[in-house]
Design a protein around this motif. Structure first.
Motif, PDB file in Angstrom:
ATOM      1  N   ALA A  58      -5.249  -9.253  11.195  1.00  0.00           N
ATOM      2  CA  ALA A  58      -5.167  -8.575  12.488  1.00  0.00           C
ATOM      3  C   ALA A  58      -3.832  -7.858  12.635  1.00  0.00           C
ATOM      4  O   ALA A  58      -3.764  -6.809  13.245  1.00  0.00           O
ATOM      5  CB  ALA A  58      -5.352  -9.591  13.612  1.00  0.00           C
ATOM      6  N   ARG A  59      -2.769  -8.403  12.082  1.00  0.00           N
ATOM      7  CA  ARG A  59      -1.435  -7.805  12.187  1.00  0.00           C
ATOM      8  C   ARG A  59      -0.777  -7.801  10.815  1.00  0.00           C
ATOM      9  O   ARG A  59       0.041  -8.670  10.514  1.00  0.00           O
ATOM     10  CB  ARG A  59      -0.575  -8.587  13.176  1.00  0.00           C
ATOM     11  N   PRO A  60      -1.117  -6.822   9.968  1.00  0.00           N
ATOM     12  CA  PRO A  60      -0.508  -6.809   8.639  1.00  0.00           C
ATOM     13  C   PRO A  60       0.997  -6.562   8.711  1.00  0.00           C
ATOM     14  O   PRO A  60       1.490  -5.944   9.648  1.00  0.00           O
ATOM     15  CB  PRO A  60      -1.214  -5.663   7.920  1.00  0.00           C
ATOM     16  N   THR A  61       1.696  -7.039   7.711  1.00  0.00           N
ATOM     17  CA  THR A  61       3.142  -6.839   7.625  1.00  0.00           C
ATOM     18  C   THR A  61       3.436  -5.401   7.200  1.00  0.00           C
ATOM     19  O   THR A  61       2.546  -4.682   6.745  1.00  0.00           O
ATOM     20  CB  THR A  61       3.737  -7.795   6.576  1.00  0.00           C
ATOM     21  N   ALA A  62       4.701  -5.010   7.308  1.00  0.00           N
ATOM     22  CA  ALA A  62       5.113  -3.681   6.846  1.00  0.00           C
ATOM     23  C   ALA A  62       4.827  -3.540   5.358  1.00  0.00           C
ATOM     24  O   ALA A  62       4.335  -2.495   4.903  1.00  0.00           O
ATOM     25  CB  ALA A  62       6.599  -3.468   7.135  1.00  0.00           C
ATOM     26  N   GLU A  63       5.104  -4.584   4.600  1.00  0.00           N
ATOM     27  CA  GLU A  63       4.852  -4.547   3.158  1.00  0.00           C
ATOM     28  C   GLU A  63       3.361  -4.353   2.871  1.00  0.00           C
ATOM     29  O   GLU A  63       2.987  -3.550   2.006  1.00  0.00           O
ATOM     30  CB  GLU A  63       5.355  -5.840   2.522  1.00  0.00           C
ATOM     31  N   ALA A  64       2.507  -5.067   3.604  1.00  0.00           N
ATOM     32  CA  ALA A  64       1.060  -4.948   3.399  1.00  0.00           C
ATOM     33  C   ALA A  64       0.557  -3.553   3.783  1.00  0.00           C
ATOM     34  O   ALA A  64      -0.287  -2.977   3.094  1.00  0.00           O
ATOM     35  CB  ALA A  64       0.325  -6.016   4.197  1.00  0.00           C
ATOM     36  N   LEU A  65       1.076  -3.007   4.878  1.00  0.00           N
ATOM     37  CA  LEU A  65       0.664  -1.658   5.301  1.00  0.00           C
ATOM     38  C   LEU A  65       1.091  -0.608   4.276  1.00  0.00           C
ATOM     39  O   LEU A  65       0.332   0.318   3.970  1.00  0.00           O
ATOM     40  CB  LEU A  65       1.241  -1.329   6.676  1.00  0.00           C
ATOM     41  N   PHE A  66       2.298  -0.751   3.733  1.00  0.00           N
ATOM     42  CA  PHE A  66       2.784   0.204   2.731  1.00  0.00           C
ATOM     43  C   PHE A  66       1.919   0.120   1.472  1.00  0.00           C
ATOM     44  O   PHE A  66       1.525   1.134   0.899  1.00  0.00           O
ATOM     45  CB  PHE A  66       4.253  -0.055   2.416  1.00  0.00           C
ATOM     46  N   LEU A  68      -1.171  -0.967   1.326  1.00  0.00           N
ATOM     47  CA  LEU A  68      -2.489  -0.439   1.684  1.00  0.00           C
ATOM     48  C   LEU A  68      -2.490   1.079   1.639  1.00  0.00           C
ATOM     49  O   LEU A  68      -3.414   1.699   1.100  1.00  0.00           O
ATOM     50  CB  LEU A  68      -2.889  -0.922   3.080  1.00  0.00           C
ATOM     51  N   ALA A  69      -1.449   1.694   2.177  1.00  0.00           N
ATOM     52  CA  ALA A  69      -1.356   3.161   2.164  1.00  0.00           C
ATOM     53  C   ALA A  69      -1.286   3.685   0.734  1.00  0.00           C
ATOM     54  O   ALA A  69      -1.953   4.676   0.399  1.00  0.00           O
ATOM     55  CB  ALA A  69      -0.135   3.620   2.963  1.00  0.00           C
ATOM     56  N   ASP A  70      -0.496   3.040  -0.117  1.00  0.00           N
ATOM     57  CA  ASP A  70      -0.409   3.469  -1.521  1.00  0.00           C
ATOM     58  C   ASP A  70      -1.749   3.357  -2.230  1.00  0.00           C
ATOM     59  O   ASP A  70      -2.157   4.264  -2.954  1.00  0.00           O
ATOM     60  CB  ASP A  70       0.638   2.645  -2.273  1.00  0.00           C
ATOM     61  N   ARG A  71      -2.433   2.255  -2.008  1.00  0.00           N
ATOM     62  CA  ARG A  71      -3.757   2.054  -2.616  1.00  0.00           C
ATOM     63  C   ARG A  71      -4.738   3.104  -2.120  1.00  0.00           C
ATOM     64  O   ARG A  71      -5.473   3.706  -2.910  1.00  0.00           O
ATOM     65  CB  ARG A  71      -4.257   0.647  -2.276  1.00  0.00           C
ATOM     66  N   ALA A  72      -4.739   3.333  -0.807  1.00  0.00           N
ATOM     67  CA  ALA A  72      -5.658   4.314  -0.223  1.00  0.00           C
ATOM     68  C   ALA A  72      -5.374   5.716  -0.764  1.00  0.00           C
ATOM     69  O   ALA A  72      -6.307   6.461  -1.087  1.00  0.00           O
ATOM     70  CB  ALA A  72      -5.555   4.294   1.300  1.00  0.00           C
ATOM     71  N   ARG A  73      -4.107   6.087  -0.882  1.00  0.00           N
ATOM     72  CA  ARG A  73      -3.745   7.400  -1.445  1.00  0.00           C
ATOM     73  C   ARG A  73      -4.236   7.512  -2.879  1.00  0.00           C
ATOM     74  O   ARG A  73      -4.805   8.526  -3.271  1.00  0.00           O
ATOM     75  CB  ARG A  73      -2.229   7.616  -1.410  1.00  0.00           C
ATOM     76  N   ALA A  74      -4.019   6.472  -3.672  1.00  0.00           N
ATOM     77  CA  ALA A  74      -4.430   6.495  -5.078  1.00  0.00           C
ATOM     78  C   ALA A  74      -5.943   6.632  -5.220  1.00  0.00           C
ATOM     79  O   ALA A  74      -6.425   7.238  -6.173  1.00  0.00           O
ATOM     80  CB  ALA A  74      -3.946   5.238  -5.789  1.00  0.00           C
ATOM     81  N   GLU A  75      -6.673   6.085  -4.262  1.00  0.00           N
ATOM     82  CA  GLU A  75      -8.134   6.150  -4.288  1.00  0.00           C
ATOM     83  C   GLU A  75      -8.683   7.369  -3.559  1.00  0.00           C
ATOM     84  O   GLU A  75      -9.893   7.518  -3.436  1.00  0.00           O
ATOM     85  CB  GLU A  75      -8.704   4.862  -3.686  1.00  0.00           C
ATOM     86  N   ALA A 101       7.538   5.994   4.824  1.00  0.00           N
ATOM     87  CA  ALA A 101       6.173   6.034   5.369  1.00  0.00           C
ATOM     88  C   ALA A 101       5.977   7.274   6.237  1.00  0.00           C
ATOM     89  O   ALA A 101       4.959   7.960   6.142  1.00  0.00           O
ATOM     90  CB  ALA A 101       5.881   4.762   6.171  1.00  0.00           C
ATOM     91  N   GLY A 102       6.963   7.591   7.083  1.00  0.00           N
ATOM     92  CA  GLY A 102       6.882   8.798   7.908  1.00  0.00           C
ATOM     93  C   GLY A 102       6.853  10.057   7.066  1.00  0.00           C
ATOM     94  O   GLY A 102       6.099  10.994   7.341  1.00  0.00           O
ATOM     95  N   PHE A 103       7.673  10.097   6.013  1.00  0.00           N
ATOM     96  CA  PHE A 103       7.705  11.253   5.126  1.00  0.00           C
ATOM     97  C   PHE A 103       6.374  11.422   4.406  1.00  0.00           C
ATOM     98  O   PHE A 103       5.819  12.523   4.327  1.00  0.00           O
ATOM     99  CB  PHE A 103       8.843  11.095   4.114  1.00  0.00           C
ATOM    100  N   THR A 104       5.837  10.331   3.894  1.00  0.00           N
ATOM    101  CA  THR A 104       4.558  10.377   3.188  1.00  0.00           C
ATOM    102  C   THR A 104       3.440  10.787   4.140  1.00  0.00           C
ATOM    103  O   THR A 104       2.556  11.565   3.770  1.00  0.00           O
ATOM    104  CB  THR A 104       4.256   9.016   2.537  1.00  0.00           C
ATOM    105  N   LEU A 105       3.489  10.311   5.365  1.00  0.00           N
ATOM    106  CA  LEU A 105       2.515  10.729   6.376  1.00  0.00           C
ATOM    107  C   LEU A 105       2.587  12.240   6.571  1.00  0.00           C
ATOM    108  O   LEU A 105       1.560  12.926   6.601  1.00  0.00           O
ATOM    109  CB  LEU A 105       2.772  10.005   7.697  1.00  0.00           C
ATOM    110  N   GLY A 106       3.794  12.780   6.675  1.00  0.00           N
ATOM    111  CA  GLY A 106       3.955  14.222   6.811  1.00  0.00           C
ATOM    112  C   GLY A 106       3.351  14.972   5.644  1.00  0.00           C
ATOM    113  O   GLY A 106       2.660  15.983   5.824  1.00  0.00           O
ATOM    114  N   ARG A 107       3.597  14.484   4.436  1.00  0.00           N
ATOM    115  CA  ARG A 107       3.025  15.140   3.243  1.00  0.00           C
ATOM    116  C   ARG A 107       1.513  15.123   3.278  1.00  0.00           C
ATOM    117  O   ARG A 107       0.863  16.131   2.969  1.00  0.00           O
ATOM    118  CB  ARG A 107       3.522  14.457   1.977  1.00  0.00           C
TER     119      ARG A 107
END
Length: 185
Positions: A58-66, A68-75, A101-107
């Motif tokens: 329900a509340r992932p950590t910053a590490e888990a969110l980062f 997750l974002a890397d995995r999602a981008r790779a996929e 994370a903000g920079f990657t979001l912008g990209r």
């Protein structure tokens, strides 16, 4: 050398690059339009709330969110990656991963989703989170100029280009910024 999110790349004198490197064209998807944290001028405002990006926590950590974002981008799951990156910057703005994370979001918003105004706001957020005169803040400001130009907002592109020129007169992206901001050499 340059390090980011567990990666490292060596650069030679005079060599330039964007970090993290752009996604492969084959991974570019166009998800449904999404809202991004609002940013007014130099100080971004609070981000909108998003549903949790993972089903397991329900509340992932910053590490888990980062991760997750890397995995999602790779996929190639751009929408999932943007949601995770937004959550990270909103919930953990003081975490060391938040500026990247903000920079990657912008990209992602600029290159994959094709929402340049939203991308410019994400780059402003990354710059704000990075603070000072870090390399990431410099890169984010350069990309913000590019994003405002792509959004068709010449006045904001020029204003950010002037700011870049004032802060980084010999910066790595000065030529591109001057061109995008329509500033005289």
């Amino acid at each position: 050398g340059v390090s980011w999110a567990g990666f490292r790349q060596e650069l030679t004198a005079g060599q330039q690059s964007w970090f993290p490197p752009p996604a492969e064209p084959a991974q570019q998807l166009l998800p449904d339009p999404v809202d991004v944290a609002s940013a007014v001028d130099e100080v971004p405002g609070p981000a909108a709330s998003f549903p949790d990006a993972t089903a397991s926590a329900a509340r992932p950590t910053a590490e888990a969110l980062f991760a997750l974002a890397d995995r999602a981008r790779a996929e190639g799951r751009v929408a999932d990656a943007t949601r995770a990156l937004r959550q990270l910057t909103e919930r953990f703005p003081r975490d060391a991963r938040a500026p990247l994370a903000g920079f990657t979001l912008g990209r992602l918003l600029l290159e994959n989703v094709r929402q340049p105004a939203e991308a410019a706001r994400a780059f402003a957020l990354a710059r704000s989170l990075a603070g000072g005169s870090s390399a990431l803040a410099e890169d984010a400001l350069a990309r913000e100029v590019e994003a405002w130009r792509a959004a068709g907002d010449a006045s904001k592109a020029t204003a950010r280009a002037q700011r870049y020129q004032a802060l980084y007169p010999h910066g790595a992206h000065i030529k591109q910024v001057m061109r995008a901001g329509k500033l005289p050499s």
